[in-house]
Design an enzyme around this catalytic site. Structure first.
Site, short mmCIF file in Angstrom:
data_model
loop_
_atom_site.label_atom_id
_atom_site.label_comp_id
_atom_site.label_asym_id
_atom_site.label_seq_id
_atom_site.Cartn_x
_atom_site.Cartn_y
_atom_site.Cartn_z
NE ARG A 274 -3.51 2.66 0.63
CZ ARG A 274 -4.49 3.09 -0.15
NH1 ARG A 274 -4.90 2.33 -1.16
NH2 ARG A 274 -5.06 4.25 0.06
CD GLU A 369 -12.44 -23.75 26.26
OE1 GLU A 369 -11.50 -24.17 26.93
OE2 GLU A 369 -12.86 -24.29 25.22
N1 CAA Z 1 -8.09 -28.23 38.64
C1 CAA Z 1 -8.62 -29.16 39.47
N2 CAA Z 1 -9.51 -28.84 40.45
C2 CAA Z 1 -9.85 -27.54 40.57
C3 CAA Z 1 -9.34 -26.53 39.74
C4 CAA Z 1 -8.43 -26.92 38.73
N3 CAA Z 1 -7.90 -26.03 37.91
N4 CAA Z 1 -9.88 -25.35 40.11
C5 CAA Z 1 -10.69 -25.59 41.12
N5 CAA Z 1 -10.68 -26.91 41.41
C6 CAA Z 1 -11.43 -27.60 42.49
C7 CAA Z 1 -11.07 -27.00 43.83
O1 CAA Z 1 -9.93 -27.60 44.38
C8 CAA Z 1 -12.32 -27.30 44.62
O2 CAA Z 1 -12.28 -28.67 44.99
P1 CAA Z 1 -12.72 -29.14 46.48
O3 CAA Z 1 -14.19 -28.87 46.54
O4 CAA Z 1 -12.38 -30.58 46.50
O5 CAA Z 1 -11.93 -28.29 47.42
C9 CAA Z 1 -13.45 -27.15 43.61
O6 CAA Z 1 -12.84 -27.33 42.31
C10 CAA Z 1 -14.13 -25.82 43.66
O7 CAA Z 1 -13.16 -24.81 43.42
P2 CAA Z 1 -13.35 -23.29 43.87
O8 CAA Z 1 -13.82 -23.26 45.30
O9 CAA Z 1 -12.12 -22.55 43.52
O10 CAA Z 1 -14.60 -22.86 42.97
P3 CAA Z 1 -15.25 -21.43 42.75
O11 CAA Z 1 -16.71 -21.57 42.85
O12 CAA Z 1 -14.58 -20.39 43.57
O13 CAA Z 1 -14.98 -21.16 41.18
C11 CAA Z 1 -13.79 -20.41 39.27
C12 CAA Z 1 -13.75 -21.09 40.64
C13 CAA Z 1 -12.33 -20.31 38.86
C14 CAA Z 1 -14.41 -19.04 39.28
C15 CAA Z 1 -14.55 -21.36 38.30
O14 CAA Z 1 -15.91 -21.37 38.59
C16 CAA Z 1 -14.34 -20.99 36.85
O15 CAA Z 1 -13.32 -21.35 36.24
N6 CAA Z 1 -15.33 -20.28 36.23
C17 CAA Z 1 -15.29 -20.05 34.81
C18 CAA Z 1 -16.07 -21.11 34.12
C19 CAA Z 1 -15.66 -21.27 32.70
O16 CAA Z 1 -14.49 -21.21 32.35
N7 CAA Z 1 -16.64 -21.56 31.85
C20 CAA Z 1 -16.34 -21.86 30.49
C21 CAA Z 1 -17.52 -22.52 29.88
S1 CAA Z 1 -17.07 -23.77 28.78
C22 CAA Z 1 -16.72 -23.05 27.32
O17 CAA Z 1 -16.66 -21.86 27.16
C23 CAA Z 1 -16.41 -24.05 26.28
C24 CAA Z 1 -16.80 -23.72 24.92
O18 CAA Z 1 -17.91 -23.99 24.52
C25 CAA Z 1 -15.80 -23.17 23.98
#
Ligand code: CAA
Length: 387
Positions: A274, A369
């Site tokens: 360009r 996600e």
């Molecule tokens: N790996 C393994 N376990 C995990 C973890 C991980 N990364 N993160 C949390 N956990 C476990 C915790 O250890 C806990 O276990 P226990 O009950 O045994 O102690 C349990 O999960 C609950 O964890 P939190 O208390 O931390 O949960 P929270 O309610 O505070 O939520 C959050 C955490 C990070 C906000 C979570 O809810 C989250 O990631 N939210 C976003 C959801 C998301 O990404 N949605 C995407 C939809 S799918 C999509 O988009 C796909 C598509 O179609 C393209």
């Protein structure tokens, strides 16, 4: 991060899968990307081709129909597909990162031989059903309910929304409440057959970008799941979802890198061609600064994404690395696509060139996600140990 060994050379196998993805991306996906974006038509034939080349189950062992490669090979393949068309990369990412990873990590042998194989070989499309109309970021606020029956099976009722590949998926990984009073520990994961009674697809969502990746609401109305259709153990579902989303976030980071690379490369070509004020616009310092800043951000986020994949390949926890990569790459993709539109000016705003598509497609990487805000929350919680 401590003790990380840096080796910038890819293995022969990694380069092979990158090459296979690049070939399909350039020969089949890129030429039809504008058509798919314009019509929203689901790219079934291209998905079949990706499946034939092992790109629907890159990390799935060969004995279950996959390519048997590592997470770095997956990132390289995703970048190639996303650079050609982000919508194709979305479908590929949900199949690989969410659906296949979940069964690989938590599935029994029969689930691996059936549902995993069907997706990894590309015969069927998979979906991941966590989000509901009232619960997105706050995933534990789900209401979809699975009630256990005397025979050990479950009856499922409820709605899931924003389901990627929902309109076409045969196999769906569903998260539903089995013990509502237990909160996150009362969620169970199920493998759902979309052809069974009690499963309904809602209307397709019209979207700003990734238009060829079909998205819809799904509804369960008295759906019967057998006891052997539970994935992992009852009550483990939320942890399964979170662990699988860590892998998913590497997929979305790779997608963002691919979009950013496409926007960057289009810009480099354009500034050489360009002309304004009698010279190529790439000779102007303001344009040069944009190109340099785009290049720095692109390279940085590609490295962060590969680091997250490397960490996953070590079998260590990679929650922080995946969120750092997803957050940085998605924000870089949005910024780079924005610069690309600005560099192309009128042509960047026109549907005659793909940059306006990159701009629209980049936005979703900051949302699904786990939004950028959720990635910041995950990183800060991991780093500080505070909640
Ligand atoms: N790996 C393994 N376990 C995990 C973890 C991980 N990364 N993160 C949390 N956990 C476990 C915790 O250890 C806990 O276990 P226990 O009950 O045994 O102690 C349990 O999960 C609950 O964890 P939190 O208390 O931390 O949960 P929270 O309610 O505070 O939520 C959050 C955490 C990070 C906000 C979570 O809810 C989250 O990631 N939210 C976003 C959801 C998301 O990404 N949605 C995407 C939809 S799918 C999509 O988009 C796909 C598509 O179609 C393209």
């Amino acid at each position: 991060m401590e003790g990380i060994a840096v080796d910038f050379a890819f293995t022969e196998e990694q380069l092979m899968i990158q090459d296979a993805a690049r070939r399909i991306a350039r020969e089949k996906i890129a030429p039809s990307a504008a058509h798919h974006d314009h019509t929203g038509e689901f790219p079934r034939e291209n998905m079949r081709l990706l499946g034939e080349s092992g790109l629907m189950g890159v990390e799935v062992p060969v004995e279950y129909g996959g390519a048997g490669m590592d997470p770095i090979a997956y990132v390289l393949a995703m970048i190639e597909v996303a650079a050609a068309d982000a919508a194709h990369a979305t479908i590929m990412s949900v199949n690989n990162s969410l659906f296949c990873n979940a069964i690989l990590q938590h599935g029994g042998e029969a689930q691996k031989q059936t549902q995993l194989r069907a997706i990894a070989e590309g015969h069927e499309i998979g979906a991941f059903a966590l989000t509901e109309p009232q619960s997105g970021s706050d995933a534990t606020a789900m209401r979809c309910r699975a009630v256990q029956q005397a025979d050990g099976g479950y009856v499922i009722n409820g709605k899931k929304s924003w389901i990627t590949s929902g309109p076409v998926a045969r196999h769906v990984l569903l998260f539903a409440l089995t013990e509502p009073e237990q909160g996150a520990r009362g969620v169970t994961a199920f493998l759902i057959d979309a052809e069974r009674e009690g499963y309904r697809r809602g209307k397709a969502e019209p979207k700003l970008g990734i238009r060829a990746s079909a998205t819809c609401e799904i509804e369960f109305d008295g759906y019967h799941a057998r006891a052997d259709e539970v994935l992992g153990e009852p009550g483990q579902g939320f942890r399964i979802a979170m662990g699988v989303l860590d892998a998913g976030r590497i997929g979305i980071a790779s997608q963002a890198v691919g979009i950013a690379r496409a926007a960057y490369e289009a810009s480099v070509d354009y500034v050489k061609e360009r002309k304004a004020f009698g010279q190529a616009i790439g000779s102007f310092q303001m344009i040069q600064a944009k190109i340099a800043d785009m290049k720095c951000r692109l390279d940085a986020v590609q490295l962060l994404t590969l680091r997250a994949a490397w960490q996953k390949g070590q079998g260590a926890r990679f929650t922080t690395e995946a969120s750092v990569a997803k957050l940085s790459a998605s924000e870089a993709a949005m910024w780079i696509a924005h610069q690309a539109v600005q560099i192309h000016a009128g042509m960047g705003y026109s549907k005659e060139m793909p940059v306006e598509r990159y701009f629209r497609d980049a936005k979703i990487t900051e949302i699904y996600e786990g939004t950028s805000e959720i990635q910041r929350l995950v990183i800060a919680r991991q780093e500080t140990g505070l909640r």
